[in-house]
Design an enzyme around this catalytic site. Structure first.
Site, PDB file in Angstrom:
ATOM      1  N   GLU A  35       0.840  -1.209   0.000  1.00 14.86           N
ATOM      2  CA  GLU A  35       0.000   0.000   0.000  1.00 14.86           C
ATOM      3  C   GLU A  35       0.870   1.251   0.000  1.00 14.86           C
ATOM      4  OE1 GLU A  35      -3.139  -0.413  -1.107  1.00 14.86           O
ATOM      5  OE2 GLU A  35      -3.566  -1.646   0.645  1.00 14.86           O
ATOM      6  N   GLY A 126     -16.569   4.021  -3.203  1.00 17.72           N
ATOM      7  CA  GLY A 126     -16.058   4.581  -1.955  1.00 17.72           C
ATOM      8  C   GLY A 126     -15.559   3.542  -0.965  1.00 17.72           C
ATOM      9  N   GLU A 164      -7.149   9.435 -14.540  1.00 19.66           N
ATOM     10  CA  GLU A 164      -7.393   9.631 -13.101  1.00 19.66           C
ATOM     11  C   GLU A 164      -6.601  10.842 -12.580  1.00 19.66           C
ATOM     12  OE1 GLU A 164      -9.148   7.010 -11.150  1.00 19.66           O
ATOM     13  OE2 GLU A 164      -9.082   8.386  -9.460  1.00 19.66           O
ATOM     14  N   ASP A 176      -4.228   0.350  -9.496  1.00 21.24           N
ATOM     15  CA  ASP A 176      -5.635  -0.027  -9.641  1.00 21.24           C
ATOM     16  C   ASP A 176      -5.951  -0.439 -11.082  1.00 21.24           C
ATOM     17  OD1 ASP A 176      -5.545   0.911  -7.079  1.00 21.24           O
ATOM     18  OD2 ASP A 176      -6.598   2.781  -7.506  1.00 21.24           O
TER      19      ASP A 176
HETATM   20  C1  GLA Z   1      -5.287   4.233  -4.121  1.00 19.84           C
HETATM   21  C2  GLA Z   1      -4.546   4.636  -5.384  1.00 19.84           C
HETATM   22  C3  GLA Z   1      -3.460   3.626  -5.743  1.00 19.84           C
HETATM   23  C4  GLA Z   1      -2.567   3.336  -4.540  1.00 19.84           C
HETATM   24  C5  GLA Z   1      -3.412   3.043  -3.299  1.00 19.84           C
HETATM   25  C6  GLA Z   1      -2.563   2.895  -2.067  1.00 19.84           C
HETATM   26  O1  GLA Z   1      -6.007   3.061  -4.347  1.00 19.84           O
HETATM   27  O2  GLA Z   1      -5.451   4.759  -6.449  1.00 19.84           O
HETATM   28  O3  GLA Z   1      -2.718   4.103  -6.835  1.00 19.84           O
HETATM   29  O4  GLA Z   1      -1.664   4.384  -4.322  1.00 19.84           O
HETATM   30  O5  GLA Z   1      -4.375   4.050  -3.068  1.00 19.84           O
HETATM   31  O6  GLA Z   1      -1.795   1.768  -2.142  1.00 19.84           O
END
Ligand code: GLA
Length: 386
Positions: A35, A126, A164, A176
């Site tokens: 993360e 969300g 994005e 993502d």
């Molecule tokens: C969000 C962002 C990702 C990543 C996560 C944290 O989901 O869209 O790019 O940085 O937070 O891991």
């Protein structure tokens, strides 16, 4: 055709009075571990989930783009020549932003026709399950096919990320969209966010009698403002104070020196990212060598690091993690950007009901609103449906 597919066909016809030429879909994702490492050129290990966005699309004769969806009354219209981030806002910035971003990656937008698109989704919004990347990836594969662009999935992930970042305005990394485009059934995507090399690694949850339970706290989060951007800035400043191009280049062994050079807060931000990168590598290795029942401790350590060092958890997420672990989950952590959203609990199949009721009771006793809980499975990435 899936239920969602049928509803997209019907929705398209009622808005545009013609049938869609095709249906494409892309999944949401859950991050197993890694993360806030993606924008630090690090490692992530997410998987595509069995919750999807479906789009119906039909090319037009003229140069108009019209976008409609099940979650808004209005149909938004724009000429292809008008596509630019400053002309986009609201939910339509996701699909239109992708059309714009394809142009930034080399598609000749003066040579293509417009299109009508209708969007529906069962990815919860969300919850930190990337409902937005699911829209971007579904539209990206639909336009890649319709406009015959021949872009590969790695490039389409970068297209979605650019949409994005610039059209929606959230300074997110590449995880993502990569998970949504590259995911495979029963497997996670081990992605090096620097080289964009990826490997599909079988998860084997079912064979080991495990389920991944999502606990959506329904506490809302906002990436575009505040916390996410601030964490990103801390990481960049930490790397530069350490003379590194990015935190990917800082190892666990470098942390002793980092503690001397950095202020306490920046040091803890850096320590999260550096140790999290290592945990991704350790998780992938352990999964391959010993199977999924052996990875729980890495999930727990990841949560502690986000709670104490990166400070992106909230009390509801901490409680979801603690209550699920106490009731028998073998590892739990918050997932996604933080400041709300969902936790994941890797749970033996037979204990799922017990974990769910323990979490529900803990939330009621703490006076928190009831969370949404459901199991997800690793699913196929973006595809043409029909
Ligand atoms: C969000 C962002 C990702 C990543 C996560 C944290 O989901 O869209 O790019 O940085 O937070 O891991």
């Amino acid at each position: 055709m899936t239920v969602l597919g049928r509803s997209v066909r019907a929705g398209f016809e009622s808005r545009f009075h013609r049938p869609a030429a095709g249906l494409w879909s892309a999944p949401g994702r859950v991050n197993l571990i890694g993360e806030h490492t993606d924008y630090n050129d690090g490692f992530v290990f997410p998987f595509a989930i069995d919750r999807r966005t479906v789009v119906g699309l039909r090319p037009r004769e003229d140069r108009s783009i019209r976008v409609a969806s099940s979650f808004a009354e209005e149909t938004v219209e724009l000429d292809l020549a008008e596509l630019s981030p400053q002309n986009l806002n609201g939910w339509s910035a996701y699909p239109m932003g992708v059309a714009w971003a394809l142009g930034e990656f080399g598609a000749d937008l003066t040579a293509v026709t417009g299109f009508d698109v209708y969007i529906d989704s069962d990815v919860p919004i969300g919850a930190g399950l990337s409902s937005s990347a699911a829209i971007e990836s579904a539209v990206a594969v639909a336009l890649n096919d319709t406009w015959d662009l021949g872009m590969d999935r790695r490039m389409l992930a970068r297209v979605g990320q650019l949409a994005e970042n610039r059209a929606v305005g959230a300074p997110t990394g590449i995880m993502d969209q990569s998970a949504s485009l590259l995911g495979r059934v029963d497997a996670a995507v081990f992605l090096d966010c620097r080289s964009l090399q990826s490997e599909v690694v079988p998860l084997g949850f079912q064979a080991s009698g495990l389920e991944l339970l999502i606990i959506d706290t329904k506490v809302s989060h906002s990436h575009a403002t505040g916390g996410y951007a601030a964490r990103r800035e801390s990481c960049e400043s930490g790397a530069s104070l350490l003379g590194a191009a990015s935190l990917r280049d800082v190892s666990v062994a470098d942390l002793t020196r980092a503690a001397e050079v950095l202020d306490d807060e920046t040091f803890r931000r850096v320590r999260h990212v550096v140790t999290e990168n290592q945990r991704v590598l350790d998780t992938v290795r352990t999964l391959r060598e010993q199977g999924p029942t052996a990875i729980g401790a890495f999930l727990d350590a990841s949560h502690a690091s986000m709670r104490d060092d990166f400070e992106i958890s909230v009390p509801e997420l901490d409680l979801a993690v603690e209550a699920s672990r106490d009731a028998g989950a073998i590892g739990s952590r918050m997932t996604g950007g933080g400041f709300g959203g969902a936790a994941i609990a890797l749970t033996p199949h037979r204990l799922v009901p017990a974990v769910q009721s323990a979490v529900a009771v803990a939330f009621t006793s703490a006076g928190y609103a009831a969370p949404d809980m459901f199991v997800v499975h690793a699913a196929e990435g973006a595809m043409r449906e029909d």
